[in-house]
Write a protein that holds these residues in place. Structure first.
Motif, short mmCIF file in Angstrom:
data_model
loop_
_atom_site.label_atom_id
_atom_site.label_comp_id
_atom_site.label_asym_id
_atom_site.label_seq_id
_atom_site.Cartn_x
_atom_site.Cartn_y
_atom_site.Cartn_z
N ARG A 1 42.11 32.47 -58.79
CA ARG A 1 41.42 32.96 -57.59
C ARG A 1 40.32 33.96 -57.92
N THR A 2 40.54 34.81 -58.95
CA THR A 2 39.62 35.92 -59.22
C THR A 2 38.81 35.75 -60.49
N GLY A 3 39.24 34.85 -61.38
CA GLY A 3 38.54 34.68 -62.65
C GLY A 3 38.97 35.64 -63.72
N MET A 4 40.00 36.45 -63.47
CA MET A 4 40.50 37.37 -64.49
C MET A 4 42.02 37.46 -64.40
N THR A 5 42.64 37.93 -65.47
CA THR A 5 44.08 38.08 -65.47
C THR A 5 44.47 39.33 -64.69
N PRO A 6 45.71 39.41 -64.19
CA PRO A 6 46.15 40.64 -63.52
C PRO A 6 46.01 41.87 -64.41
N ALA A 7 46.42 41.74 -65.67
CA ALA A 7 46.31 42.88 -66.59
C ALA A 7 44.85 43.27 -66.79
N GLY A 8 43.98 42.28 -66.89
CA GLY A 8 42.56 42.56 -67.03
C GLY A 8 41.99 43.27 -65.81
N TYR A 9 42.42 42.84 -64.63
CA TYR A 9 41.96 43.49 -63.39
C TYR A 9 42.43 44.94 -63.33
N VAL A 10 43.70 45.17 -63.63
CA VAL A 10 44.23 46.54 -63.62
C VAL A 10 43.49 47.40 -64.63
N ARG A 11 43.24 46.84 -65.81
CA ARG A 11 42.52 47.60 -66.85
C ARG A 11 41.14 48.01 -66.35
N ILE A 12 40.43 47.09 -65.72
CA ILE A 12 39.09 47.40 -65.21
C ILE A 12 39.16 48.52 -64.17
N LYS A 13 40.14 48.46 -63.28
CA LYS A 13 40.26 49.49 -62.24
C LYS A 13 40.65 50.84 -62.83
N ARG A 14 41.48 50.83 -63.85
CA ARG A 14 41.83 52.09 -64.51
C ARG A 14 40.59 52.70 -65.16
N MET A 15 39.79 51.87 -65.81
CA MET A 15 38.58 52.37 -66.47
C MET A 15 37.56 52.84 -65.44
N GLU A 16 37.44 52.15 -64.32
CA GLU A 16 36.52 52.59 -63.27
C GLU A 16 36.93 53.97 -62.76
N MET A 17 38.23 54.16 -62.53
CA MET A 17 38.72 55.46 -62.08
C MET A 17 38.43 56.53 -63.13
N ALA A 18 38.69 56.22 -64.39
CA ALA A 18 38.45 57.19 -65.46
C ALA A 18 36.98 57.57 -65.54
N ARG A 19 36.09 56.59 -65.44
CA ARG A 19 34.66 56.89 -65.50
C ARG A 19 34.23 57.78 -64.33
N ARG A 20 34.75 57.50 -63.14
CA ARG A 20 34.41 58.34 -61.98
C ARG A 20 34.88 59.77 -62.18
N LEU A 21 36.11 59.93 -62.66
CA LEU A 21 36.64 61.28 -62.84
C LEU A 21 35.91 62.03 -63.94
N LEU A 22 35.51 61.33 -65.00
CA LEU A 22 34.73 61.99 -66.05
C LEU A 22 33.39 62.48 -65.52
N ALA A 23 32.79 61.69 -64.62
CA ALA A 23 31.47 62.04 -64.11
C ALA A 23 31.52 63.08 -62.99
N MET A 24 32.60 63.08 -62.20
CA MET A 24 32.60 63.87 -60.96
C MET A 24 33.49 65.10 -61.01
N THR A 25 34.31 65.24 -62.06
CA THR A 25 35.21 66.38 -62.13
C THR A 25 35.10 67.06 -63.48
N GLU A 26 35.71 68.22 -63.58
CA GLU A 26 35.82 68.93 -64.85
C GLU A 26 37.24 68.82 -65.39
N TRP A 27 37.99 67.87 -64.90
CA TRP A 27 39.37 67.69 -65.34
C TRP A 27 39.43 67.46 -66.85
N SER A 28 40.56 67.85 -67.42
CA SER A 28 40.79 67.57 -68.84
C SER A 28 41.00 66.08 -69.05
N VAL A 29 40.82 65.64 -70.28
CA VAL A 29 41.05 64.23 -70.60
C VAL A 29 42.50 63.84 -70.33
N GLY A 30 43.43 64.75 -70.60
CA GLY A 30 44.84 64.47 -70.33
C GLY A 30 45.12 64.25 -68.86
#
Length: 288
Positions: A225-254
């Motif tokens: 239906r989507t052209g990607m695996t469930p694990a691949g989709y989750v990975r993309i969303k995790r990375m999108e969240m991480a990129r947003r937080l790196l750009a928009m917050t001063e949070w630590s990497v941890g």
């Protein structure tokens, strides 16, 4: 096969093997790319891969141990007997290290998505790293010794059909036509659940339960239906969240690692570098 060498393609497919002293013999057809690789090194080879093809490895010399992460699943193995075959599903983001005591040689086959569609076969997104199978090993040995002439395409694609059938037996896969279908509403429910629960474990069973289909059918139905695996989709969303937080917050990497659903800062940084080509700290410096 996409993204040869160390670069990351625009399609986000890539392949990189850190081994300086190696030779590669390449044979290819429309649906199969087959490589025989020999190298001389002592120590550790680092490796990262994401391809649209089903990728099959056979290490026949020089593999002592590995530590591999495939689509977020960690595998650590010591070589034992014939446990030299590895299967990486299409679209799976993979990286790791292989311990090599000296010279090494291995074959790798890339089976293009069109081949899987032609045989109406669906595979889940769970990789098999370091397993033994005499049928697959024998076929790869035959193909490795075949001349790269006008007959190679026939041999390669005939072998690939047999390999897909054998892999289907190993994984217990079924024809796509026999697996459940997912409607737009079910896909939307899964996507919303992922967005709201990135801090939690998001495995096949959890996502299949949200969609209301058996876990054995979910991976193939989601990818169809989507052209990607469930694990691949989750990975993309995790990375999108991480990129947003790196750009928009001063949070630590941890802290970002936990919010994006990674076990710790180390695993997050490793996955981030494999996906983006830079560490989280380097990305933050670039944007400052």
């Amino acid at each position: 096969m996409t993204g040869e060498g160390s670069g990351v393609a625009e399609t986000d497919y890539y392949r990189h093997v850190a081994c300086d002293d190696r030779t590669t013999i390449v044979r290819s057809s429309a649906l199969v790319r087959f490589e025989t690789i020999r190298g001389n090194t002592t120590g550790t080879i680092s490796w990262r891969l994401r391809q649209p093809a089903l990728t099959l490895y056979w290490w026949h010399q020089g593999f002592a141990a590995c530590r591999v992460d495939v689509a977020g699943e960690r595998v650590s193995k010591h070589a034992s007997g014939d446990l030299g075959i590895a299967l990486v599903p299409p679209d799976a983001s993979s990286f790791g290290e292989f311990d090599i005591p000296g010279s090494c040689s291995y074959d790798v086959a890339f089976l293009e998505p069109l081949l899987l569609e032609q045989v109406d076969m669906a595979f889940g997104d769970v990789p098999l790293i370091c397993f033994a199978d005499d049928v697959l090993k024998s076929g790869m040995r035959d193909l490795s010794g075949w001349r790269h002439d006008a007959t190679f395409g026939l041999m390669a694609e005939g072998w690939a059909l047999q390999a897909v059938a054998r892999i289907g037996q190993v994984l217990g896969s079924r024809p796509m036509s026999e697996t459940a279908a997912l409607g737009r509403g079910q896909i939307g429910q899964v996507q919303a659940f992922v967005a709201d629960n990135l801090e939690q474990h998001l495995g096949l069973s959890e996502l299949a339960a949200v969609a209301g289909v058996p876990a054995s059918d979910f991976a193939a139905a989601f990818r169809r239906r989507t052209g990607m695996t469930p694990a691949g989709y989750v990975r993309i969303k995790r990375m999108e969240m991480a990129r947003r937080l790196l750009a928009m917050t001063e949070w630590s990497v941890g802290r970002i690692a936990v919010r994006a659903g990674f076990d710790d800062a180390v695993s997050f940084s490793r996955s981030f570098r494999a996906s983006e080509g830079l560490s989280p700290e380097e990305v933050r410096i670039q944007r400052s």
